[in-house]
Design a protein around this motif. Structure first.
Motif: not given
Length: 282
Positions: A134-140
């Motif tokens: 979730e945070p990795h996808t959101k950041l990118h």
């Protein structure tokens, strides 16, 4: 036949319960002796008997579990640094208007390529890694959103959104990297399994990752050695000698090990024993 199953890397091995004297937490406190066998770690005294300790991970996997874990910890550290550099590059693009050349697709950065292909049997680590998506996808995905805003003349709004996501999404991702490294380090608590030939004196000690369970097995359930090659073993002569068969139940399997097939180094005859404590008994 009563057996104890042990975990060694991604493999499960079985030992006859009558071949086991005790287990002891491995603290690295062995006496080193010169030896050409890379799996021979050193000597541990058991009730005055110098007992050679062998790393079963090196024997079965050609790599110790400690080395595997250290490499994984380093990988996660490097991928964390990648994302720190990624955020700096995005910030520079927003403020200075320079081209952003880092990966926008979360599956195309080095961590994403590793993350979506990595598999582990460690349930705690698996659960922790699942929280990365979730945070990795959101950041990118944030990169395209903010750069599009800048292209529309909404630079101030983009800067504010970046600062908000830095203290939320980005910090969450960084904490997960730290937690995953801690999980890997803390989870690895190897033990020495002291084996015996006569039920009284130790023969050798085997370094394993953990005790898994105990099972009762009939001789008819032990499959021939050649079936082991079908589950990923590249068998060298030393390993082949100690493997006595494959125990397969449903979708799980373990390899029956005969510790007597590993020989004691001859130079142990001149070794001077020291007193040590014993820790855990079966």
């Amino acid at each position: 036949m009563d057996l104890i199953n042990f975990r060694v890397g991604q493999k499960t091995i079985s030992l006859k319960i009558l071949d086991i004297l005790l287990t002891e937490r491995y603290e690295g406190n062995l006496t080193s002796l010169p030896n050409g066998n890379p799996s021979f770690l050193g000597v541990k005294d058991y009730m005055g008997t110098p007992t050679p300790i062998f790393d079963l991970g090196l024997i079965l996997n050609n790599q110790s579990s400690s080395e595997v874990n250290q490499a994984l910890v380093k990988l996660l550290h490097d991928r964390e640094q990648d994302h720190k550099a990624w955020l700096v590059a995005l910030e520079h693009s927003i403020h200075e208007g320079v081209a952003f050349t880092k990966a926008r697709d979360p599956r195309q950065c080095e961590f994403g390529k590793w993350f979506y292909s990595f598999k582990t049997d460690n349930e705690d680590l698996k659960a922790l890694l699942a929280r990365f998506e979730e945070p990795h996808t959101k950041l990118h995905n944030l990169s395209s959103t903010l750069l599009d805003m800048c292209a529309k003349g909404e630079k101030e709004q983009a800067v504010r959104m970046l600062e908000k996501e830095r203290t939320t999404t980005y910090q969450k991702l960084i904490r997960l990297f730290e937690s995953a490294r801690d999980q890997i380090t803390l989870d690895h608590k190897p033990i020495i399994v002291f084996t015996t030939l006569d039920g009284q004196k130790p023969h050798i000690g085997l370094l394993v990752d953990q005790v898994q369970d105990n099972i009762h097995c009939d001789e008819s359930e032990i499959k021939p050695l050649h079936e082991i090659t079908n589950i990923g073993f590249d068998i060298d002569p030393q390993t082949k000698q100690m493997m006595k068969g494959l125990i397969k139940r449903d979708d799980t399997h373990s390899v029956l090990i005969d510790p007597s097939a590993i020989f004691r180094p001859e130079h142990l005859h001149s070794y001077e024993p020291e007193e040590t404590e014993s820790y855990g008994l079966f």
